[in-house]
Scaffold this motif. Structure first.
Motif: not given
Length: 411
Positions: A40-56, A82-93
């Motif tokens: 249940e990836p949090k990054c995909a949930d909060v992305c306002p533009q749908g740039a990050l999506k979770a898929e099967e 990046e703000e919601v990533c619990p593992q802190e792996t996501l970074k905006v480059t």
């Protein structure tokens, strides 16, 4: 979801190096990686533009997993992921076409490259179990050494010998149990005082292959403990990896010097790097610390020629020697009378844990094994039946309080 069995990880960094989205970071003491937040990836949930999506994603017949998909065109680099990533792996480059990194796409490259198979996928490939029982193995335990010799040059007392590349190392009695060899070993083959080491960081600065020199003998292919090098039979050459454990065994065994590898190592952390610190400039060799220590874990020769705490005259030069809690004594104690324990101390207002030596006199049979194991000649017998042996540091801090020059402190 990618899972790691960290107990068996050799911290080679191959998984981090092969990950196309920088979703894995191998640290000396842990591994940080995108685990898609339990599907249940949090990054995909909060992305306002749908740039990050979770898929099967069908990862095997009848087995699906959640993966993350990134659409660079839709990303506005807002940073919410990046703000919601619990593992802190996501970074905006901010890099075009790769505005965000650190998300798992389930490519399985890390699973494929792991030389010890401790990375897996539940229901598809379980990570390899790793059981290492160091109890009773003594101050120095060598297990399946590949003979790369990486540890040899870093030994501060030249106690390690490699008679022949590819053959196991030997450690002589000069070993001071500092643990640098264990922290350096690329293959988890040497352990000091029954401790699991925190590995030194490392970076391969160059790894080159001269195909013109290669004779197609495949010595490097057969020698690589992690099967990182593959043979190219069509051209009688080999293919070297972009990432590996950096042991250099291939280069050392190559008969025509066609391989060359350079590795930049991070600082090690010898066992005496933490515990009781001494400011050499402040120390005036008064001996108050040695006289105050309840377990006689400090020896000082004063400027007046007095040996403390024995309080006998000597012609030795002023000196300071102490137990550094290396744990060699505890590793040899068959009755668990001596143990290495974690103890909380305060340094600069922050509570941290450090190793201390704990002793239970009721379990001691005075066999003397701990005395022989101590590399600093600190452990010794006493005439006190309540404390039959002494010379071990309990990290009580009384020496710090006793020093009139403030030369001692926790570190």
């Amino acid at each position: 979801m990618i899972v790691f069995n960290e107990d068996g990880c050799i911290k080679c960094g191959a998984c981090e190096g092969t990950c196309p989205t920088s979703a894995i970071a191998v640290k000396p003491d842990t591994i940080i990686h995108c685990d898609t937040c339990g599907e249940e990836p949090k990054c995909a949930d909060v992305c306002p533009q749908g740039a990050l999506k979770a898929e099967e994603y069908e990862i095997a017949d009848g087995v699906t997993q959640i993966r993350l998909v990134f659409n660079s065109v839709l990303c506005d680099s807002c940073g919410k992921c990046e703000e919601v990533c619990p593992q802190e792996t996501l970074k905006v480059t901010g890099e075009k076409l790769k505005e965000v990194e650190g998300f798992c796409v389930m490519c399985q490259k890390c699973v494929d490259i792991c030389p010890v198979d401790v990375i897996g996928i539940p229901g598809v490939k379980e990570p390899a179990e790793y059981e290492l029982d160091l109890k009773g193995k003594g101050p120095v335990f060598i297990d399946d050494c590949v003979g790369c010799g990486t540890c040899v040059d870093d030994c501060p007392v030249s106690a390690i010998t490699l008679e022949e590349v590819g053959s196991p190392i030997t450690v002589n009695d000069d070993c001071i149990r500092c643990g640098l060899c264990s922290q350096t070993c690329p293959w988890n083959a040497i352990f000091i005082s029954e401790k699991i080491p925190v590995k030194r960081s490392k970076e391969i600065t160059s790894f080159t292959f001269d195909s013109a020199k290669c004779i197609g003998c495949n010595t490097c292919v057969e020698a690589c403990p992690g099967d990182f090098i593959s043979a190219n039979s069509a051209s009688l050459t080999v293919a070297i990896p972009s990432v590996c454990a950096a042991c250099g065994l291939c280069a050392k065994l190559c008969p025509v010097d066609a391989l060359d590898i350079n590795v930049e190592w991070g600082e090690g952390a010898p066992v005496d790097a933490e515990g009781i610190g001494r400011d050499v400039e402040k120390c005036d060799f008064i001996g108050a610390c040695a006289n105050k220590c309840p377990t006689e874990a400090i020896r000082v020769v004063t400027k007046t020629g007095m040996s403390c705490p024995a309080l006998v005259e000597t012609d030795g030069e002023p000196s300071f020697v102490s137990c550094i809690r290396c744990g060699a004594c505890a590793s040899m104690c068959s009755n668990d009378a001596l143990k290495v324990e974690q103890y909380e101390v305060t340094i600069d207002g922050e509570a941290v844990t450090r190793d201390r030596i704990a002793f239970n006199p009721s379990k001691c049979d005075q066999c003397g094994d701990c005395i022989e194991a101590c590399p600093y000649d600190m452990i010794h017998e006493t005439e006190n039946p309540k404390l039959p042996i002494a010379g071990f540091c309990t990290l009580c801090g009384q020496c710090i309080q006793a020093c009139p020059e403030d030369a001692l402190c926790y570190k």
